[in-house]
Design a protein around this motif. Structure first.
Motif, PDB file in Angstrom:
ATOM      1  N   LEU A 153     -49.044 -42.494  62.130  1.00  8.75           N
ATOM      2  CA  LEU A 153     -50.101 -41.587  62.580  1.00  8.75           C
ATOM      3  C   LEU A 153     -49.656 -40.138  62.441  1.00  8.75           C
ATOM      4  O   LEU A 153     -50.421 -39.273  61.996  1.00  8.75           O
ATOM      5  N   VAL A 154     -48.413 -39.876  62.823  1.00  9.70           N
ATOM      6  CA  VAL A 154     -47.888 -38.515  62.762  1.00  9.70           C
ATOM      7  C   VAL A 154     -47.858 -38.009  61.321  1.00  9.70           C
ATOM      8  O   VAL A 154     -48.246 -36.865  61.038  1.00  9.70           O
ATOM      9  N   ARG A 155     -47.420 -38.864  60.407  1.00  8.25           N
ATOM     10  CA  ARG A 155     -47.347 -38.437  59.004  1.00  8.25           C
ATOM     11  C   ARG A 155     -48.731 -38.109  58.451  1.00  8.25           C
ATOM     12  O   ARG A 155     -48.905 -37.113  57.736  1.00  8.25           O
ATOM     13  N   GLN A 156     -49.711 -38.950  58.755  1.00 10.00           N
ATOM     14  CA  GLN A 156     -51.063 -38.687  58.282  1.00 10.00           C
ATOM     15  C   GLN A 156     -51.609 -37.399  58.883  1.00 10.00           C
ATOM     16  O   GLN A 156     -52.228 -36.573  58.196  1.00 10.00           O
ATOM     17  N   PHE A 184     -51.807 -27.500  62.165  1.00 10.72           N
ATOM     18  CA  PHE A 184     -50.933 -27.516  63.342  1.00 10.72           C
ATOM     19  C   PHE A 184     -51.019 -28.901  63.966  1.00 10.72           C
ATOM     20  O   PHE A 184     -52.115 -29.444  64.123  1.00 10.72           O
ATOM     21  N   LEU A 185     -49.869 -29.470  64.320  1.00 10.32           N
ATOM     22  CA  LEU A 185     -49.837 -30.849  64.814  1.00 10.32           C
ATOM     23  C   LEU A 185     -49.262 -30.919  66.228  1.00 10.32           C
ATOM     24  O   LEU A 185     -48.149 -30.456  66.483  1.00 10.32           O
ATOM     25  N   GLY A 210     -36.553 -36.160  69.395  1.00 11.82           N
ATOM     26  CA  GLY A 210     -35.717 -36.037  68.202  1.00 11.82           C
ATOM     27  C   GLY A 210     -36.419 -36.551  66.950  1.00 11.82           C
ATOM     28  O   GLY A 210     -36.369 -35.927  65.888  1.00 11.82           O
ATOM     29  N   GLN A 211     -37.100 -37.685  67.091  1.00  5.45           N
ATOM     30  CA  GLN A 211     -37.813 -38.258  65.955  1.00  5.45           C
ATOM     31  C   GLN A 211     -38.988 -37.369  65.533  1.00  5.45           C
ATOM     32  O   GLN A 211     -39.238 -37.171  64.342  1.00  5.45           O
ATOM     33  N   LEU A 212     -39.705 -36.841  66.510  1.00 11.01           N
ATOM     34  CA  LEU A 212     -40.879 -36.023  66.193  1.00 11.01           C
ATOM     35  C   LEU A 212     -40.481 -34.719  65.513  1.00 11.01           C
ATOM     36  O   LEU A 212     -41.191 -34.235  64.626  1.00 11.01           O
ATOM     37  N   GLU A 213     -39.351 -34.154  65.920  1.00  4.65           N
ATOM     38  CA  GLU A 213     -38.895 -32.927  65.266  1.00  4.65           C
ATOM     39  C   GLU A 213     -38.581 -33.182  63.793  1.00  4.65           C
ATOM     40  O   GLU A 213     -38.919 -32.379  62.915  1.00  4.65           O
ATOM     41  N   GLY A 268     -41.619 -33.093  61.559  1.00  4.73           N
ATOM     42  CA  GLY A 268     -42.312 -31.829  61.362  1.00  4.73           C
ATOM     43  C   GLY A 268     -43.426 -31.554  62.349  1.00  4.73           C
ATOM     44  O   GLY A 268     -44.336 -30.756  62.057  1.00  4.73           O
ATOM     45  N   VAL A 269     -43.366 -32.170  63.523  1.00  2.00           N
ATOM     46  CA  VAL A 269     -44.366 -31.898  64.557  1.00  2.00           C
ATOM     47  C   VAL A 269     -44.187 -30.468  65.064  1.00  2.00           C
ATOM     48  O   VAL A 269     -43.056 -29.995  65.251  1.00  2.00           O
ATOM     49  N   ASP A 270     -45.290 -29.772  65.299  1.00  2.00           N
ATOM     50  CA  ASP A 270     -45.215 -28.386  65.755  1.00  2.00           C
ATOM     51  C   ASP A 270     -45.021 -28.272  67.262  1.00  2.00           C
ATOM     52  O   ASP A 270     -44.301 -27.394  67.738  1.00  2.00           O
ATOM     53  N   LEU A 271     -45.701 -29.160  68.006  1.00  6.40           N
ATOM     54  CA  LEU A 271     -45.699 -29.032  69.459  1.00  6.40           C
ATOM     55  C   LEU A 271     -45.819 -30.415  70.085  1.00  6.40           C
ATOM     56  O   LEU A 271     -46.639 -31.228  69.637  1.00  6.40           O
TER      57      LEU A 271
END
Length: 282
Positions: free
Chosen positions: A40-43, A50-51, A80-83, A86-89
């Motif tokens: 989901l995050v990648r899509q 902005f994500l 750590g995984q979300l960073e 490339g997650v912004d916030l």
């Protein structure tokens, strides 16, 4: 990557982004992230300026206090995984931030919330409706991404957005599975290796049901065969097996050419799991 805890702070932050024409994507989660969440995050990362990913274990949607207590919480690893993705916030409110007073308002989704999960988890979907509404407001999201393992939840949120005119596009993405076929779930973390093997039988039953359906078996014949298969699996206790319209969750009573979703729920090692499979799509 920023981490924000307070609703007022994230609202101001994202309101400024929105006023500057930025498209905001939201992936709502309860943490204990896995490859299903990451898909989901990648899509969302690919489709938005902005994500935001939210991590909040919502007490309102748990009708079992022990389940709430035992729900896995892995915030440090999740961040750590979300960073890396490339997650912004990341929005990580505390319960007292989300619910400074005990909510009086409930969300009644109507008929669609009284079947399957709704029949066995009273109050669950009202809690989902309340928290998702808050998350939409807090994050100013243009798009929100949900996994289709929770098919009923996705359909109810989509209907809520349409009926109440939320300015949010709700996007559902396919189930991500283990090599065994088991649908990825945060609750899988609580299963033993033996339990994981038993849990994979849920998907095996779905695949068998798809084969029977394609052979022209009736809904009752298909559901009976799946239930009998589950009864033969030591350690697996099926809760429901349902054939429904994958748009409005109405019961399928005949095997024609209509779209059909096969939905199941069951317990393995005391842990409740759900899964589904499209037997026929538009």
């Amino acid at each position: 990557m920023e981490v924000i805890k307070h609703p007022n702070d994230i609202f101001r932050y994202t309101e400024d982004l929105k006023s500057n024409g930025k498209k905001i994507g939201l992936v709502p989660t309860m943490g204990a992230l896995h490859q299903g969440h990451f898909s989901l995050v990648r899509q969302a990362r690919a489709s938005n300026d902005f994500l935001v990913v939210s991590i909040f274990v919502n007490p309102l949607q748990f009708n079992n206090s022990q389940d709430l207590t035992n729900y896995p919480r892995t915030l440090s690893d999740d961040l750590g995984q979300l960073e890396k993705l490339g997650v912004d916030l990341v929005y990580t409110p505390e319960v007292e931030h989300m619910y400074p007073t005990s909510p009086e308002v409930q969300v009644d989704f109507g008929r669609m919330a009284h079947v399957m999960e709704g029949a066995f988890r009273p109050g669950h979907f009202s809690g989902v409706g309340v928290v998702v509404s808050k998350l939409f407001h807090h994050t100013n999201a243009h798009r929100a991404y949900f996994g289709l393992k929770d098919l009923q939840q996705f359909l109810l949120i989509r209907r809520m957005v349409a009926d109440l005119s939320f300015p949010v596009e709700v996007i559902g993405l396919p189930i991500v599975r283990e090599p065994s076929g088991l649908a990825m779930s945060s609750r899988n973390k609580r299963l033993t290796p033996e339990g994981l093997e038993i849990a994979s039988k849920l998907h095996e039953g779905l695949v068998m049901g798809k084969s029977l359906w394609e052979q022209g078996r009736s809904p009752n014949e298909t559901k009976t065969a799946i239930n009998d298969f589950y009864k033969g699996q030591t350690g697996l206790e099926a809760e429901y097996v349902e054939l429904v319209d994958p748009d409005d969750l109405s019961e399928i009573t005949e095997n024609h050419s209509q779209p059909v979703a096969l939905c199941v729920a069951g317990y393995v090692e005391g842990i409740r799991l759900i899964d589904n499979l499209y037997l026929r799509q538009d």
